[in-house]
Design a protein around this motif. Structure first.
Motif, PDB file in Angstrom:
ATOM      1  N   ASN A 151      21.951  72.031  39.804  1.00  0.00           N
ATOM      2  CA  ASN A 151      22.380  72.030  41.207  1.00  0.00           C
ATOM      3  C   ASN A 151      23.269  73.223  41.544  1.00  0.00           C
ATOM      4  O   ASN A 151      23.160  73.799  42.631  1.00  0.00           O
ATOM      5  N   GLN A 152      24.149  73.614  40.625  1.00  0.00           N
ATOM      6  CA  GLN A 152      24.995  74.788  40.876  1.00  0.00           C
ATOM      7  C   GLN A 152      24.170  76.066  40.888  1.00  0.00           C
ATOM      8  O   GLN A 152      24.408  76.956  41.706  1.00  0.00           O
ATOM      9  N   ALA A 191      21.049  76.273  41.748  1.00  0.00           N
ATOM     10  CA  ALA A 191      20.298  76.232  43.011  1.00  0.00           C
ATOM     11  C   ALA A 191      21.178  76.684  44.167  1.00  0.00           C
ATOM     12  O   ALA A 191      20.735  77.466  45.023  1.00  0.00           O
ATOM     13  N   ALA A 192      22.415  76.219  44.210  1.00  0.00           N
ATOM     14  CA  ALA A 192      23.326  76.607  45.296  1.00  0.00           C
ATOM     15  C   ALA A 192      23.596  78.110  45.253  1.00  0.00           C
ATOM     16  O   ALA A 192      23.579  78.782  46.295  1.00  0.00           O
ATOM     17  N   ALA A 243      16.114  75.428  46.507  1.00  0.00           N
ATOM     18  CA  ALA A 243      16.146  73.994  46.229  1.00  0.00           C
ATOM     19  C   ALA A 243      16.284  73.751  44.729  1.00  0.00           C
ATOM     20  O   ALA A 243      15.768  74.535  43.920  1.00  0.00           O
ATOM     21  N   PRO A 244      16.952  72.670  44.355  1.00  0.00           N
ATOM     22  CA  PRO A 244      17.059  72.335  42.932  1.00  0.00           C
ATOM     23  C   PRO A 244      15.692  72.210  42.251  1.00  0.00           C
ATOM     24  O   PRO A 244      15.555  72.562  41.073  1.00  0.00           O
ATOM     25  N   THR A 245      14.681  71.747  42.975  1.00  0.00           N
ATOM     26  CA  THR A 245      13.345  71.643  42.367  1.00  0.00           C
ATOM     27  C   THR A 245      12.797  73.017  41.998  1.00  0.00           C
ATOM     28  O   THR A 245      12.107  73.162  40.994  1.00  0.00           O
ATOM     29  N   SER A 249      14.508  73.956  38.842  1.00  0.00           N
ATOM     30  CA  SER A 249      13.943  73.161  37.747  1.00  0.00           C
ATOM     31  C   SER A 249      12.617  73.730  37.271  1.00  0.00           C
ATOM     32  O   SER A 249      12.354  73.789  36.057  1.00  0.00           O
ATOM     33  N   ARG A 285      22.818  64.798  34.767  1.00  0.00           N
ATOM     34  CA  ARG A 285      22.807  66.240  35.009  1.00  0.00           C
ATOM     35  C   ARG A 285      22.239  66.999  33.821  1.00  0.00           C
ATOM     36  O   ARG A 285      22.418  66.616  32.681  1.00  0.00           O
TER      37      ARG A 285
END
Length: 136
Positions: free
Chosen positions: A42-43, A45-46, A51-53, A56, A79
């Motif tokens: 998530n970090q 991605a930010a 997007a987090p996907t 991933s 996480r």
């Protein structure tokens, strides 16, 4: 700015990384991981503003190729923490690939006063905001 972006895209990959099919988008992710250490998806991605996907998928691809490693966060099992591989040859190749950019920033920023650095950052942010604004 277009000339700088074009030159960066032509930065040759070290021999050890050529089979990994790394693209410019991987450069940013690997730079964050190298300079800031392991990060949760998530970090990443930010920071990458995706997007987090998307992160991933990138991590899955690079992990299959031995470029990054995924580990569960011991503090929160939900996480995933992403890190550059500890495999010495691959890690050294990534460090060499990113070293030129890091050294170029140091060379550019070292002679500047803090106010001049701040002006540069504000200028780049204004350019980015203007360039990414939808035109009607």
């Amino acid at each position: 700015m277009p000339r700088v972006a074009a030159r960066l895209k032509r930065t040759p990959l070290p021999e050890q990384l050529r089979e990994a099919n790394l693209a410019p988008r991987h450069l940013s992710m690997l730079a964050y991981l190298l300079f800031d250490g392991p990060l949760p998806v998530n970090q990443l991605a930010a920071r990458l503003e995706v997007a987090p996907t998307t992160v991933s998928l990138m991590v899955s691809d690079l992990s299959r190729q031995g470029v990054v490693e995924r580990k569960g966060d011991p503090a929160d099992r939900r996480r995933t923490i992403v890190a550059i591989t500890e495999e010495p040859v691959t890690r050294a190749a990534i460090e060499r690939w990113l070293a030129n950019g890091a050294e170029a920033w140091r060379t550019a920023f070292d002679p500047l006063a803090p106010e001049e650095r701040a002006l540069f950052v504000r200028t780049i942010e204004a350019y980015e905001a203007g360039a990414s604004r939808p035109r009607t």
